[in-house]
Design a protein around this motif. Structure first.
Motif, PDB file in Angstrom:
ATOM      1  N   MET A 140      -5.698  12.889   2.574  1.00 22.51           N
ATOM      2  CA  MET A 140      -4.856  13.191   1.428  1.00 22.51           C
ATOM      3  C   MET A 140      -5.672  13.899   0.360  1.00 22.51           C
ATOM      4  SD  MET A 140      -2.037  10.985  -0.403  1.00 22.51           S
ATOM      5  CE  MET A 140      -2.836   9.439  -0.239  1.00 22.51           C
ATOM      6  N   LEU A 143      -5.002  17.599  -0.998  1.00 29.62           N
ATOM      7  CA  LEU A 143      -4.686  17.826  -2.416  1.00 29.62           C
ATOM      8  C   LEU A 143      -5.641  18.834  -3.020  1.00 29.62           C
ATOM      9  CD1 LEU A 143      -3.880  14.229  -3.662  1.00 29.62           C
ATOM     10  CD2 LEU A 143      -2.365  16.200  -3.793  1.00 29.62           C
ATOM     11  N   VAL A 193      -5.144   4.292   0.311  1.00 24.26           N
ATOM     12  CA  VAL A 193      -5.643   5.121  -0.789  1.00 24.26           C
ATOM     13  C   VAL A 193      -7.151   5.047  -0.964  1.00 24.26           C
ATOM     14  CG1 VAL A 193      -3.489   4.995  -2.056  1.00 24.26           C
ATOM     15  CG2 VAL A 193      -5.264   3.314  -2.494  1.00 24.26           C
ATOM     16  N   LEU A 244      -9.413   8.130  -1.211  1.00 22.90           N
ATOM     17  CA  LEU A 244      -9.499   8.954  -2.422  1.00 22.90           C
ATOM     18  C   LEU A 244     -10.853   8.835  -3.095  1.00 22.90           C
ATOM     19  CD1 LEU A 244      -5.989   8.274  -3.967  1.00 22.90           C
ATOM     20  CD2 LEU A 244      -6.762  10.325  -2.801  1.00 22.90           C
ATOM     21  N   LEU A 271       2.288  11.378   3.229  1.00 22.44           N
ATOM     22  CA  LEU A 271       3.095  10.386   2.506  1.00 22.44           C
ATOM     23  C   LEU A 271       4.130   9.764   3.424  1.00 22.44           C
ATOM     24  CD1 LEU A 271       3.700  11.964  -1.011  1.00 22.44           C
ATOM     25  CD2 LEU A 271       2.030  10.266  -0.285  1.00 22.44           C
TER      26      LEU A 271
END
Lengths: 269, 272, 267
Positions: free
Chosen positions: B234, B238, B221, B224, B250
């Motif tokens: 990701m 998104l 993560v 992010l 995922l």
């Protein structure tokens, strides 16, 4: 005499950790090659890092004069929200974890239930809180509800797994003795299993409270409530004094929680 | 347990006596009251309209997210490789600091119980209190985005974790072995190398692999906030609401974490 | 050779473990130290090599006053005193050979010991000692794979490789079965005789002590209450040391069974 002389000449080397020389050297070479490749992918922009050092210094210096005042209303609101999310999600997480933990213990659950509960635990453990938070924010909208649900879900993976392992390692003879009295299933759990796992369950719950608080500090980054949003804003604006203040508060709360859980665990023993 | 005797001489058995019972109900009442109050706060900040609409939205996202966009996998190998590197190098880097900190923090090896032990404990608690994502946020702000920031963030968070478990292991060693080596006339460092290190080696290896496993999860993560790894993909998926790509990511994350957990469990079983 | 002069130890809790202990041990003499649990036997031998710091009094080894030494000199002095422990105190995750060689730590530098580059003469001596205690073939086994008697033999080899003048032996047989206990006691006494070593042996088992040593010292509540030959331990004296009990069975002469050492070593 010749035996003595033979022993005089004997060399001694520490026996290697991995006896098979091929496996040993193979592993060493593999590790070295991996390290070289991995470090090779690390593109460090040293000029940028050098520039950053000044800001790093400012950040560290900020801890000598953390600024609680200028954004106090944001900080206190975020902090209270974090604490609220922590308490509710831990409580909800414990309540849901108990049946799932029972279901995931091989010695008391039937096989289909066992696989279902283990599946839930695996998903909860594999997905990082922040990923779950992103999905839940998308579904439930911004705000602490998404954070609460995220942390409850994460608590299940943690508590139910450890509870299940604990139940699996309980003393068989005790629970059998209770079963032999003709107790119903619930009575059996209550008298045969619960006394054996209760102290550790309370200890783990306290530990999870501590973890949930620490995690709640990042959920704000994706809009799921808590202090994270304020902290993110502070970093974005390079307001290191405010960021330092928030970090100091987090550390103090974590220390207080750790002290509290240590005290409770000591009383249980 | 409390046994009381009624007027007619009958013995009454209760698990707890009255005061104890009242106290328990009181604490339970306080706990429930606090939780209800907190829940009310959350509820007041929630748009319940959205929540009632949630099943429909979830269904909507679900239908758009499936099936995963399998072809996207070509663009995921490199971020996945980066993710593993961040976790591994971050763990290794953290050990360089965690080991000395642990020796300073353990009661039986610290050179000074106040001037060395307390700073070490402060390092441990600070490192542990702050999530790796926050460390990453900070490092991205200071040294710029990229894998390097992610690795350092993982390392900073891991120092506290490893040092805490390691110093607890050091405090649990068998002191007799230390005494025996001291009695041979060994120096302080020799006692360390011969009597203490062999005893903590299994825990050390176990802790390292355990933290590596956690770090794989954490490093998925970091992207992010711009600190490299598969999280970057990701984030960008998104941003454009490319749900089929998110599903695939995922799935990959899920498999990577399960595999790392299996590796870690195997290694730990082999050590003991 | 060893002289304890008014040795006193008072723990921080206020408990007095030793009171004015006075003891002279000449070269080559083996002394058994007997007394009930808590009499201060362990504290006494730990005060000699200062694993426990004595509160007052002096320990003099070959004219050197040990209680005044600084850290470096104390380490040099410790090399001259081999110690053997109850429950062996081997470093369990190291091999037998490493455990024996750890007796040389006081003689080699840190890096040398760290990389296990011991001088060949040390390695030769280690093999010789392992052969002497009957564990030659076990050199590369890990210490935790050994049986109790074997571990204690490794402990003895570790103490002897220090090339000591004095052995400090703390309950060497406390966790061993009776037969192994005797083998270990005999081994220690034989080795002391071979090398002319003095030794202080803490021991619970009075009969075992009487069987092997020339001199017995009785300790009670931190004070020496008996010092003399093993034959002098009359029921009266034992009562003074241990308290009221029927002693006739204990001091009846025990037959020394003649199983040889090699047999026990293989077992």
């Amino acid at each position: 005499m010749s035996a003595v002389l033979a022993s005089e000449r004997r060399k001694w080397r520490k026996p290697p950790f991995i006896r098979n020389p091929l496996a040993r050297w193979g592993l060493i070479v593999f590790a070295l090659v991996y390290l070289v490749l991995a470090i090779g992918t690390m593109e460090v922009n040293w000029a940028r890092v050098y520039e950053g050092l000044e800001r790093g210094k400012q950040f560290i210096l900020a801890f000598s004069h953390p600024d609680f005042a200028s954004r106090w209303s944001d900080i206190s609101a975020g902090m209270i929200e974090s604490i609220i999310m922590t308490i509710t999600s831990t409580a909800a997480g414990i309540i849901i974890s108990i049946p799932i933990g029972l279901g995931a213990a091989r010695n008391i659950a039937p096989l289909p239930v066992y696989y279902l509960c283990r599946g839930i635990i695996a998903v909860s453990r594999a997905l990082h809180e922040i990923i779950v938070a992103i999905l839940l924010v998308a579904i439930f909208g911004f705000g602490p509800l998404a954070g609460f649900l995220t942390l409850s879900f994460a608590t299940i993976g943690f508590l139910a797994k450890l509870l299940a392992e604990d139940i699996e390692s309980t003393d068989r003879s005790q629970s059998e003795a209770v079963k032999a009295t003709g107790a119903s299933w619930l009575q059996w759990i209550n008298y045969g299993i619960q006394p054996q796992v209760m102290p550790r369950l309370i200890g783990l719950s306290m530990y999870r409270l501590d973890i949930n608080f620490r995690e709640s500090a990042i959920l704000g980054l994706v809009g799921a409530g808590g202090i994270g949003a304020t902290l993110n804003t502070a970093f974005d604006r390079y307001e290191f004094d405010t960021a330092a203040a928030i970090i100091v508060i987090i550390i103090v709360v974590v220390m207080a929680l750790e002290y509290l859980s240590g005290m409770i665990r000591a009383r249980l023993q | 347990m409390a046994v009381s005797i009624k007027n007619n001489g009958q013995k009454i058995w209760q698990l707890r006596d009255r005061n104890n019972q009242i106290l328990r109900w009181f604490f339970l009442f306080i706990a429930v009251a606090i939780i209800m109050y907190c829940w009310q706060k959350i509820s007041s900040q929630t748009e319940w309209f959205f929540v009632w609409d949630a099943p429909r939205i979830a269904g909507d996202i679900g239908s758009r997210a499936l099936p995963p966009r399998w072809s996207y996998i070509d663009q995921l190998w490199e971020p996945l490789w980066d993710t593993i590197n961040i976790a591994t190098l971050g763990t290794l880097l953290s050990l360089f600091f965690a080991v000395p900190v642990a020796f300073l923090a353990a009661r039986n090896t610290t050179p000074h119980p106040v001037f060395c032990r307390w700073p070490a404990l402060l390092i441990i608690v600070s490192s542990r209190s702050i999530n790796s994502l926050i460390w990453a946020l900070l490092l991205v702000a200071i040294i710029g985005p990229g894998i390097f920031a992610g690795t350092i963030a993982i390392a900073l968070r891991s120092i506290g974790f490893c040092a805490k478990l390691l110093y607890e292991a050091i405090e649990e060693i068998d002191e007799k072995q230390v005494e025996a080596i001291t009695a041979t006339g060994a120096s302080r460092w020799q006692v360390m190398a011969y009597a203490i290190v062999p005893q903590i080696m299994p825990s050390f290896a176990g802790i390292t692999v355990f933290r590596w496993d956690i770090n794989i999860r954490e490093s998925t993560v970091l992207g992010l906030v711009g600190a490299g790894g598969i999280g970057l993909q990701m984030q960008s998926s998104l941003n454009v609401l490319a749900w089929p790509q998110v599903t695939l990511i995922l799935l990959i994350v899920f498999i990577a974490v399960i595999i790392s957990e299996m590796v870690s469990a195997k290694v730990r079983a082999a050590i003991i | 050779m060893l002289h304890l002069n008014k040795l006193t130890k008072q723990y921080a809790t206020g408990d007095k473990a030793l009171t004015d202990v006075e003891l002279q041990i000449p070269k080559g003499q083996v002394v058994a130290l007997i007394g009930p649990s808590g009499a201060g036997k362990s504290t006494l031998i730990r005060c000699i090599n200062r694993l426990v710091e004595p509160t007052s009094g002096a320990v003099v080894l070959n004219g050197t006053e040990l209680t005044r030494l600084g850290a470096g000199a104390l380490r040099k002095a410790r090399r001259r005193m081999g110690m053997i422990f109850q429950e062996y105190a081997l470093v369990e995750r190291l091999t037998v050979m490493e455990n024996v060689l750890s007796g040389r730590l006081g003689y080699v530098g840190f890096w040398r010991s760290f990389f296990r580059w011991y001088p060949q003469s040390d390695v030769d001596e280690a093999f010789r000692l392992l052969e002497r205690v009957g564990l030659d073939h076990m050199a590369d086994k890990r210490a935790d794979e050994l049986s109790g008697g074997q571990r204690q033999r490794v402990g003895i080899a570790r103490a002897l490789i220090q090339d000591p003048e004095l052995l400090l032996v703390d309950e060497p047989t406390a966790s061993l079965d009776p037969k192994t206990s005797r083998q270990i006691m005999r081994l220690i006494c034989e080795l002391c005789a071979e090398r002319g070593l003095a030794a202080i042996i803490n021991i619970h088992d009075v009969a075992l002590a009487q069987m092997f040593v020339q001199r017995v010292v009785g300790l009670q509540l931190g004070e020496v209450v008996y010092d003399g030959p093993p034959d002098g331990l009359s029921p009266d004296i034992l009562t003074q040391i241990y308290g009221e009990e029927d002693w006739e069975a204990t001091i009846a002469k025990v037959e020394d069974d003649d199983d040889d050492l090699a047999e026990g070593a293989v077992a």
